[in-house]
Design an enzyme around this catalytic site. Structure first.
Site, PDB file in Angstrom:
ATOM      1  N   ASN A   6     -27.181  37.751  20.716  1.00 44.00           N
ATOM      2  CA  ASN A   6     -27.710  37.173  22.047  1.00 44.00           C
ATOM      3  C   ASN A   6     -26.827  37.686  23.055  1.00 44.00           C
ATOM      4  OD1 ASN A   6     -28.907  35.931  24.225  1.00 44.00           O
ATOM      5  ND2 ASN A   6     -28.489  33.935  23.659  1.00 44.00           N
ATOM      6  N   LYS A   8     -26.986  37.774  26.156  1.00 41.63           N
ATOM      7  CA  LYS A   8     -27.293  37.083  27.649  1.00 41.63           C
ATOM      8  C   LYS A   8     -27.096  37.946  28.837  1.00 41.63           C
ATOM      9  CE  LYS A   8     -25.274  32.961  25.346  1.00 41.63           C
ATOM     10  NZ  LYS A   8     -24.698  31.676  25.237  1.00 41.63           N
ATOM     11  N   HIS A  90     -34.121  29.006  24.783  1.00 44.70           N
ATOM     12  CA  HIS A  90     -32.653  28.974  24.551  1.00 44.70           C
ATOM     13  C   HIS A  90     -32.102  27.782  25.500  1.00 44.70           C
ATOM     14  CE1 HIS A  90     -28.367  29.935  25.004  1.00 44.70           C
ATOM     15  NE2 HIS A  90     -28.480  30.400  23.711  1.00 44.70           N
ATOM     16  N   GLU A  92     -29.914  27.525  27.369  1.00 46.26           N
ATOM     17  CA  GLU A  92     -29.802  27.831  28.727  1.00 46.26           C
ATOM     18  C   GLU A  92     -30.887  28.101  29.550  1.00 46.26           C
ATOM     19  OE1 GLU A  92     -27.222  31.279  27.958  1.00 46.26           O
ATOM     20  OE2 GLU A  92     -25.602  30.063  27.173  1.00 46.26           O
ATOM     21  N   GLU A 156     -29.176  25.210  17.528  1.00 38.58           N
ATOM     22  CA  GLU A 156     -28.056  25.533  18.425  1.00 38.58           C
ATOM     23  C   GLU A 156     -27.612  24.337  19.419  1.00 38.58           C
ATOM     24  OE1 GLU A 156     -27.442  30.218  19.551  1.00 38.58           O
ATOM     25  OE2 GLU A 156     -28.730  29.065  21.040  1.00 38.58           O
ATOM     26  N   GLY A 162     -20.597  28.676  23.543  1.00 44.93           N
ATOM     27  CA  GLY A 162     -19.740  29.042  24.171  1.00 44.93           C
ATOM     28  C   GLY A 162     -18.681  28.190  24.504  1.00 44.93           C
ATOM     29  N   SER A 192     -20.978  29.157  19.185  1.00 41.96           N
ATOM     30  CA  SER A 192     -19.413  29.705  18.793  1.00 41.96           C
ATOM     31  C   SER A 192     -19.473  30.162  17.306  1.00 41.96           C
ATOM     32  CB  SER A 192     -18.477  28.241  19.057  1.00 41.96           C
ATOM     33  OG  SER A 192     -18.506  27.923  20.399  1.00 41.96           O
TER      34      SER A 192
HETATM   35  P1  PGA Z   1     -22.107  31.617  21.537  1.00 42.22           P
HETATM   36  O1  PGA Z   1     -23.704  31.295  22.113  1.00 42.22           O
HETATM   37  O2  PGA Z   1     -21.670  32.028  20.371  1.00 42.22           O
HETATM   38  O3  PGA Z   1     -21.347  32.367  22.683  1.00 42.22           O
HETATM   39  O4  PGA Z   1     -21.513  30.068  21.618  1.00 42.22           O
HETATM   40  C1  PGA Z   1     -24.435  31.500  21.277  1.00 42.22           C
HETATM   41  C2  PGA Z   1     -25.938  31.335  21.867  1.00 42.22           C
HETATM   42  O5  PGA Z   1     -26.036  30.894  22.950  1.00 42.22           O
HETATM   43  O6  PGA Z   1     -26.901  31.710  21.233  1.00 42.22           O
END
Ligand code: PGA
Length: 232
Positions: A6, A8, A90, A92, A156, A162, A192
């Site tokens: 992903n 982003k 997601h 976010e 998630e 993140g 992560s």
């Molecule tokens: P990250 O993000 O691996 O940077 O924690 C995962 C995601 O948001 O899909």
């Protein structure tokens, strides 16, 4: 095993082209690999990964075919571009852009209907976890989804995205098993995931892959995670 990157809001068309040229040179047999660039970079990714087994997916999709929905993109438009699937829901999107269980459901249904493969994301926040509400939150988020051959669920936990605070493999396993008890579908873990922790997460019996954010932006770390999936 499915490993999805992903990206982003990273990697414009030029960076995407460079990444995909490198990715196509990799030996990645034995794992399903998906990259999810931002909308503007999808065409470059589709073009440069054509003829490979690596799939290209979007990060979001609207539920209508077309209409006055400024800033949105439909499943038909993604299909026309040669895009294989999309992420939906997601955290976010839920956190910053007003996505709700209801809009997630509409997006997932429209995408599946249009023949797209869907990675639907679920997961609890730190606060919800601290209050012991993880299962209740997952149950609510999953209640709007039904099993489908083209549906994969991504667990998630928001507190792990993140932050560098990866879920323990035990927690990822427990949550994935719970998710499968609600909606029968493969479950991938996100939050992560790095080359150093991928193997133990992917070794869990109900973890069927990973949704990788930060570590998917560098070819070396992304392919290291793909290789961990091949070995698991
Ligand atoms: P990250 O993000 O691996 O940077 O924690 C995962 C995601 O948001 O899909």
């Amino acid at each position: 095993m499915l490993i999805a990157g992903n990206w982003k809001m990273y990697n414009g068309p030029a960076e995407t082209a460079e990444f995909c040229l490198g990715l196509r040179e990799q030996e990645l047999e034995g794992v399903d690999v998906v990259v999810c660039p931002p909308f503007v970079s999808l065409a470059a990714a589709v073009q440069l990964l054509a003829g490979t087994e690596i799939a290209v997916a979007a990060q979001n999709v609207h539920w209508d075919d077309e209409g006055a929905f400024t800033g949105e993109v439909s499943a038909g438009m993604l299909r026309e571009l040669g895009v294989y699937g999309t992420i939906v829901g997601h955290s976010e999107r839920r956190q910053y852009f007003g996505e709700t269980d209801e809009t997630v459901s509409k997006r997932v249904h429209a995408a599946l209907e249009a023949g797209l493969f869907v990675i639907a994301c679920v997961g609890e926040t730190e606060q919800e976890r601290a209050a012991g509400e993880t299962e209740a939150v997952l149950r609510r988020q999953l209640a709007v989804l039904e099993p489908d051959d083209n549906l994969v669920l991504a667990y998630e936990p928001v507190w792990a995205i993140g932050t560098g605070h990866t879920s323990t493999p035990e927690h990822a396993q427990e949550a994935s098993a719970f998710i499968k008890s609600q909606v029968e579908a493969p479950v991938i873990y996100g939050g992560s995931v790095k080359p150093g922790n991928a193997a133990e997460l992917l070794a869990q019996p109900d973890v069927d892959g990973a949704l990788v954010g930060g570590a998917s932006l560098e070819l070396e770390s992304f392919t290291a995670i793909c290789r961990a999936a091949i070995r698991s």
